[in-house]
Design a protein around this motif. Structure first.
Motif, short mmCIF file in Angstrom:
data_model
loop_
_atom_site.label_atom_id
_atom_site.label_comp_id
_atom_site.label_asym_id
_atom_site.label_seq_id
_atom_site.Cartn_x
_atom_site.Cartn_y
_atom_site.Cartn_z
N LEU A 68 -2.52 15.49 5.94
CA LEU A 68 -1.52 13.74 6.49
C LEU A 68 -0.50 13.86 7.01
O LEU A 68 0.52 14.67 7.53
CB LEU A 68 -0.77 14.30 4.61
N LEU A 69 -0.20 12.96 7.55
CA LEU A 69 0.10 12.03 8.84
C LEU A 69 1.81 11.35 7.96
O LEU A 69 1.04 10.45 7.27
CB LEU A 69 0.01 11.62 10.12
N PRO A 70 2.26 10.86 8.88
CA PRO A 70 3.25 9.98 8.24
C PRO A 70 2.87 8.48 9.08
O PRO A 70 1.67 8.46 9.86
CB PRO A 70 4.60 10.11 9.08
N GLY A 71 2.31 7.41 8.02
CA GLY A 71 2.32 6.31 8.24
C GLY A 71 0.78 6.23 7.29
O GLY A 71 -0.20 5.15 7.36
N ASP A 72 0.45 7.62 7.49
CA ASP A 72 -0.81 7.77 6.34
C ASP A 72 -1.27 6.95 4.82
O ASP A 72 0.17 6.48 4.51
CB ASP A 72 -1.41 9.14 5.98
N GLN A 73 -1.68 5.53 4.95
CA GLN A 73 -1.71 5.04 3.96
C GLN A 73 -3.57 5.46 2.91
O GLN A 73 -4.03 5.53 3.27
CB GLN A 73 -2.69 3.47 3.96
N ILE A 74 -2.48 5.72 1.83
CA ILE A 74 -3.23 6.46 0.71
C ILE A 74 -4.29 5.37 -0.37
O ILE A 74 -3.35 4.58 -1.18
CB ILE A 74 -2.80 7.11 -0.41
N LEU A 75 -5.55 4.73 -0.09
CA LEU A 75 -6.25 3.76 -0.95
C LEU A 75 -6.58 4.72 -1.92
O LEU A 75 -6.85 3.34 -3.43
CB LEU A 75 -7.08 3.91 -0.02
N ALA A 76 -6.99 5.83 -2.13
CA ALA A 76 -7.88 5.65 -3.44
C ALA A 76 -7.44 6.67 -4.16
O ALA A 76 -7.17 8.48 -2.63
CB ALA A 76 -9.57 5.70 -3.59
N GLY A 105 -2.79 -1.98 -5.58
CA GLY A 105 -2.01 -2.49 -6.84
C GLY A 105 -1.61 -2.02 -7.39
O GLY A 105 -0.59 -2.76 -9.09
N VAL A 106 -1.50 -0.52 -7.36
CA VAL A 106 -0.31 -0.03 -8.66
C VAL A 106 0.96 0.09 -8.00
O VAL A 106 1.00 0.32 -7.11
CB VAL A 106 -1.47 1.74 -8.25
N SER A 107 1.91 0.41 -8.59
CA SER A 107 3.43 0.30 -8.89
C SER A 107 3.37 2.10 -8.44
O SER A 107 2.45 2.83 -8.22
CB SER A 107 4.37 0.47 -9.66
N LEU A 108 4.42 1.86 -7.46
CA LEU A 108 4.74 3.08 -6.62
C LEU A 108 5.25 3.97 -7.62
O LEU A 108 4.73 5.18 -7.72
CB LEU A 108 6.04 3.08 -5.92
N VAL A 109 5.73 4.31 -8.49
CA VAL A 109 6.07 4.70 -9.68
C VAL A 109 4.63 5.52 -9.81
O VAL A 109 4.47 6.60 -10.33
CB VAL A 109 7.07 4.32 -10.87
N TYR A 160 16.01 2.36 8.17
CA TYR A 160 16.01 0.97 7.73
C TYR A 160 14.05 1.30 7.84
O TYR A 160 13.59 1.34 8.58
CB TYR A 160 15.81 -0.33 8.65
N PRO A 161 14.07 1.22 6.38
CA PRO A 161 12.09 1.39 5.99
C PRO A 161 11.59 0.10 6.10
O PRO A 161 11.58 -0.81 5.53
CB PRO A 161 12.25 1.18 4.32
N PHE A 162 11.22 0.48 7.48
CA PHE A 162 10.12 -1.38 7.41
C PHE A 162 9.20 -1.19 6.64
O PHE A 162 7.88 -0.28 7.22
CB PHE A 162 9.92 -1.67 8.91
N THR A 163 8.82 -2.27 6.11
CA THR A 163 7.98 -2.38 4.90
C THR A 163 6.66 -3.65 5.00
O THR A 163 5.46 -3.78 4.24
CB THR A 163 8.50 -2.65 4.01
N ARG A 164 6.30 -3.91 6.48
CA ARG A 164 5.45 -4.56 7.02
C ARG A 164 5.96 -4.81 8.73
O ARG A 164 6.04 -3.89 9.10
CB ARG A 164 5.35 -6.30 6.79
N ASP A 165 3.97 -5.27 9.18
CA ASP A 165 4.16 -4.84 10.56
C ASP A 165 4.65 -6.51 10.65
O ASP A 165 4.55 -7.35 10.38
CB ASP A 165 2.28 -5.25 10.72
N LEU A 166 5.85 -6.44 12.26
CA LEU A 166 6.22 -7.65 13.62
C LEU A 166 5.64 -8.06 13.95
O LEU A 166 4.70 -7.45 14.40
CB LEU A 166 7.10 -7.14 12.68
N ARG A 167 5.11 -9.38 14.19
CA ARG A 167 4.88 -10.26 15.62
C ARG A 167 5.66 -10.81 15.42
O ARG A 167 6.47 -11.64 15.45
CB ARG A 167 3.62 -10.48 15.03
N ARG A 227 1.05 -1.67 0.12
CA ARG A 227 0.34 -0.12 0.30
C ARG A 227 0.95 1.27 0.61
O ARG A 227 1.68 1.37 0.59
CB ARG A 227 -0.65 0.08 1.21
N VAL A 228 0.50 2.28 -0.70
CA VAL A 228 0.90 3.49 -0.67
C VAL A 228 1.06 4.36 0.74
O VAL A 228 0.28 4.27 1.04
CB VAL A 228 0.81 4.50 -1.94
N THR A 229 2.16 4.51 1.68
CA THR A 229 2.26 4.80 2.92
C THR A 229 3.68 6.02 2.70
O THR A 229 4.56 6.53 2.48
CB THR A 229 3.11 3.85 3.70
#
Length: 477
Positions: free
Chosen positions: A144-152, A160-164, A386-393, A127-129
């Motif tokens: 807009l804040l850090p961590g916000d996910q842009i859905l549309a 599913g759209v590429s970052l570019v 480091y750019p964390f790209t997933r949640d961890l558990r 997701r574009v974050t």
């Protein structure tokens, strides 16, 4: 269309065969604005009618494959492959073909401006974050804040759209609007933001007065505005009566040569700044500074990612005695590239046309600049970015888990099997969350990642051994 693409291929081939001649023309044309680390030129669509002898075999093979190959292959695919092959044969990582997006990004880097809403984004869980909104930008102004996910965007999903492609959609003409649908951590309902695009200028110069009345200037990149803003920053610091100056070129990849020359003209003692040489090693141009030597000591912070134009300025200061270099050996990029933009085409060719030498005529290719005072940074400086790209558990493993553990260890939360999110790692994370007003659920989400990075940054300056060494140098002078 086939003829147009073939003409483009022929132009590219001619440029690769004749790069030295092109550079000779550029440097003798009297156009000083073109004398940059990245030269710009537009071919204007003019191609010679006479087919060069070297291209006859190429054209024969192209036509043969187009007419007789078993399957139909689009001519543009074959031409792109031929261009890639020609460029690869040069063995030069700084010579490459650029598509529309690459050209646009290069333009942003060299001009320092773009039209958009002013946010830095990455992909997190596909997701574009938002990493962070740029200070003073439309994105920051609307909240807009850090961590916000842009859905549309404008009601259209970008899942599913590429970052570019997403970045291209967010950007747009100044004054136009874009509607963002945003998911914010901790909120059930989606947020809607209507943002008006503006012309955004990227800041490349930041300065402050440190303790002990030492001036500190960070230069992150060299664009067409860097020289002017460096001059203003230096004037402000000197008006404040600084007793020493630290220039921070760490992680500076370079950029426009002209931006570096303009900066060097303010700080390098009178004499040569750099020489450019052609393929035969002949000096084609000398850049000079006529500045007076400063009456205070200067140190330049460098590392393995200090490159290109940043190395030119740092090398000039070192060779002239205007400053000492502190840190680690630099990257070692000592070449100048030309950008050929083709009329009517959204593509370009970046190719090497010259080398540069330091005032003492040292070639920095591959070996880079050697610091006068060598000092490495603690490992935490690698981990916290480091750019964390997933949640961890608990149960997860990998490099991102290791970096999470290293950052927590830096803050005093010790233990855990390296690279494995085990019970001890979960316990440490819960402790960090509780100590910092977060829900102690043991889940490493975007919100926890932001807080962890923020806490590390708060104390990081105390562990910047390279900056500390530069400050000590000031006290000895």
């Amino acid at each position: 269309m086939k003829d147009k693409k073939l003409i483009l291929a022929l132009v590219c081939l001619l440029l690769i065969f004749s790069n030295l001649a092109t550079y000779h023309y550029t440097r003798n044309s009297g156009n000083s604005s073109a004398e940059k680390d990245l030269f710009y030129h537009d071919s204007g669509g003019q191609v010679e009618e006479t087919e060069p002898e070297e291209l006859k075999l190429f054209v024969k093979i192209f036509n043969l494959l187009q007419n007789r190959y078993l399957e139909k292959v689009p001519p543009e695919v074959m031409i792109k492959g031929a261009i890639d092959g020609m460029i690869k044969s040069l063995g030069d990582p700084y010579t490459y073909f650029m598509d529309k997006d690459e050209l646009e990004n290069l333009f942003i880097q060299t001009t320092g401006t773009f039209s958009g809403i002013g946010i830095e984004v990455t992909l997190v869980d596909d997701r574009v974050t938002i990493i962070a909104p740029i200070k003073g930008s439309p994105g920051e102004k609307v909240g807009l804040l850090p961590g916000d996910q842009i859905l549309a965007l404008d009601g259209n999903s970008i899942e599913g759209v590429s970052l570019v492609e997403a970045v291209r959609m967010i950007r747009g003409a100044e004054g136009t609007k874009v509607a963002l649908t945003v998911k914010r951590e901790g909120l059930k309902e989606l947020l809607q933001f209507d943002v008006t695009r503006e012309n955004i200028r990227l800041e490349t110069v930041h300065y402050e007065v440190m303790e002990g009345n030492i001036g500190y200037i960070i230069v992150t990149n060299f664009d067409e505005h860097t020289g002017m803003y460096f001059k203003k920053a230096l004037e402000k610091l000197e008006e404040a009566g600084i007793k020493g100056l630290i220039l921070d070129f760490r992680d500076n990849p370079g950029g426009l040569l002209q931006g570096g020359i303009e900066m060097a003209e303010e700080i390098v003692p009178s004499g040569p700044i750099t020489y450019t040489v052609d393929g035969d090693g002949e000096i084609t141009r000398t850049y000079y500074s006529y500045a007076k030597a400063k009456d205070y000591p200067t140190a330049v912070l460098v590392n393995a990612y200090t490159a290109s134009t940043a190395e030119i300025v740092a090398g000039a200061l070192q060779d002239s005695g205007g400053a000492v270099l502190v840190g680690e050996p630099t990257f070692g990029k000592a070449t100048v590239q030309h950008i050929e933009q083709f009329y009517g085409e959204d593509v370009g060719l970046r190719y090497t046309v010259a080398k540069y030498l330091t005032p003492c005529k040292n070639d920095l290719s591959k070996k880079g600049l050697q610091p006068d005072l060598f000092e490495e940074l603690p490992e935490i400086f690698k981990y916290y970015r480091y750019p964390f790209t997933r949640d961890l558990r608990r149960g997860d493993y990998g490099e991102d888990v290791l970096y999470l553990q290293k950052m927590m260890e830096f803050l005093g939360y010790q233990g855990g099997a390296e690279g494995i999110f085990d019970d001890k790692t979960e316990e440490n994370l819960k402790g960090f969350q509780k100590d910092n007003g977060l829900n102690p659920d043991g889940l490493f989400t975007r919100h926890t990642a932001r807080k962890l990075r923020s806490r590390v940054e708060e104390v990081l300056l105390q562990h910047d051994t390279q900056l500390q060494m530069a400050v000590k140098y000031m006290s000895r002078e």
